[in-house]
Design an enzyme around this catalytic site. Structure first.
Site, PDB file in Angstrom:
ATOM      1  N   GLU A   1       0.802  -1.230   0.000  1.00  0.00           N
ATOM      2  CA  GLU A   1       0.000   0.000   0.000  1.00  0.00           C
ATOM      3  C   GLU A   1       0.833   1.279   0.000  1.00  0.00           C
ATOM      4  OE1 GLU A   1      -2.610  -3.304   1.122  1.00  0.00           O
ATOM      5  OE2 GLU A   1      -0.622  -2.689   1.789  1.00  0.00           O
TER       6      GLU A   1
ATOM      7  N   ASP B   1      -3.768  -2.430   5.348  1.00  0.00           N
ATOM      8  CA  ASP B   1      -5.032  -2.635   6.058  1.00  0.00           C
ATOM      9  C   ASP B   1      -5.396  -4.115   5.983  1.00  0.00           C
ATOM     10  OD1 ASP B   1      -5.644  -2.528   3.304  1.00  0.00           O
ATOM     11  OD2 ASP B   1      -7.637  -1.715   3.662  1.00  0.00           O
TER      12      ASP B   1
END
Length: 353
Positions: free
Chosen positions: A142, A150
């Site tokens: 990410e 996440d």
């Protein structure tokens, strides 16, 4: 055998005692969309009390990978159009599914064959029995789009030995199958040419109380991970309190990989790095996956509603593909002290659970 529509993006069927969930979007390496999340959730809810289904397997169609993650192009479109409540609903549904997999009353076996990243780790990494192969490529990438890990990724990263959690969280680097087993992202290494036989054994010969024993019949020892050779410099550099200090320590190391890692960090979004460092360290102290998911949800929704780097990162890497993001702030040196605080303390309009 019962089988869902061939056009479905999730194939839902039963084989003997086995419930099979196969992500069926191979042209996109099975990237997750809201409908797929809903199908997976509904199937697991349906099988929860179905006595005919004793074990569940989650895998992906095609040869490229189990799941490349969420559909970030769609995420970009939602945020730019101001439809952030749709974005929040997607993350709530996805994280609820991650928690369901971790807490499911029946054994879930995940097969992370090939590319398994981001949202794919959310499906594979919290299962009771997690399988990788010689083709596996696992990552939480990410930060490459100015974002933060996440789907319970911080929970897994926070439990890696030493400071590998900070290293893999900040750099978004890829683990092979041996790495994933060593670092706690997987439990067993099974050669890809034995997966069909494994699934058959789980379906027709498995004791419902002991699928792990069946998997052990197919488990092999992979070639050793190369990561232990890098642990000393990784632990030294990534134990620092700030991103700037991490880069400084990397520059002082003699290992060529350390210098390359410093170069990589300096190319990524400073804010995403600071938020990720804070998130991994918070998750290391938390009591369970749900608490880590709540921390991730706060940070994700802060990026979605309060900070420009997520939209800019997806634009540069996926939409326009100019590979020239304009981060805010632009450099690590411009980060404020406790740069992760705003994201850590953010209160979303709707709670996660």
């Amino acid at each position: 055998m019962t089988e869902s529509s061939a056009a479905s993006r999730v194939l839902v069927r039963t084989e003997g005692a086995l419930g099979r969930l196969t992500l069926n979007r191979p042209e996109a390496i099975n990237a997750l969309d809201p409908g797929m999340i809903q199908q997976l959730t509904e199937a697991l809810e349906r099988w929860r009390d179905d006595t005919d289904v004793q074990i569940v397997v989650i895998d992906g169609a095609g040869d490229r990978g189990m799941c490349a993650g969420g559909d970030v192009r769609a995420l970009h479109g939602q945020i730019v159009a101001g439809r952030t409540e749709e974005t929040a609903e997607f993350f709530r549904a996805e994280y609820a599914l991650n928690a369901m997999i971790a807490e499911y009353p029946k054994p879930i076996v995940s097969i992370a064959d090939g590319i398994t990243m981001g949202g794919g780790v959310g499906l594979s990494g919290h299962a009771a029995i997690r399988i990788v192969t010689e083709r596996s490529q696992l990552a939480m990438p990410e930060t490459r789009i100015g974002f933060t890990p996440d789907v319970g990724g911080t929970w897994l990263l926070g439990r890696m030995p030493g400071r590998f959690g900070e290293y893999f969280g900040l750099t978004g680097s890829t683990m092979n199958g041996a790495d994933a087993v060593l670092l706690g992202f997987a439990d067993h290494f099974v050669p890809s040419d034995r997966l069909d036989a494994l699934r058959e054994a789980l379906a027709y010969r498995a004791d419902p109380t002991g699928p792990a024993e069946i998997v052990l019949l197919f488990d092999e020892t992979p070639e050793p991970s190369a990561l232990p050779a890098s642990r000393e410099w990784i632990d030294r550099a990534f134990s620092s309190d700030t991103i700037a200090e991490t880069v400084s320590r990397l520059r002082a190391e003699e290992a060529a990989d350390a210098a390359a890692t410093a170069d990589l960090l300096e190319s990524l979004a400073p804010t995403g790095l600071a938020v990720t460092l804070d998130a991994v360290r918070e998750a290391r102290r938390l009591p369970n996956l749900r608490a880590a998911l709540e921390g991730e949800y706060r940070r994700v929704m802060w990026f979605v509603t309060q900070h420009p780097d997520l939209v800019e990162g997806i634009r540069a890497q996926v939409v326009d593909k100019d590979r020239n993001p304009k981060w805010n702030p632009a450099t690590i040196a411009e980060l404020p002290s406790d740069a992760g605080a705003d994201a850590r303390d953010f209160v979303p309009q709707r709670s996660l659970f």
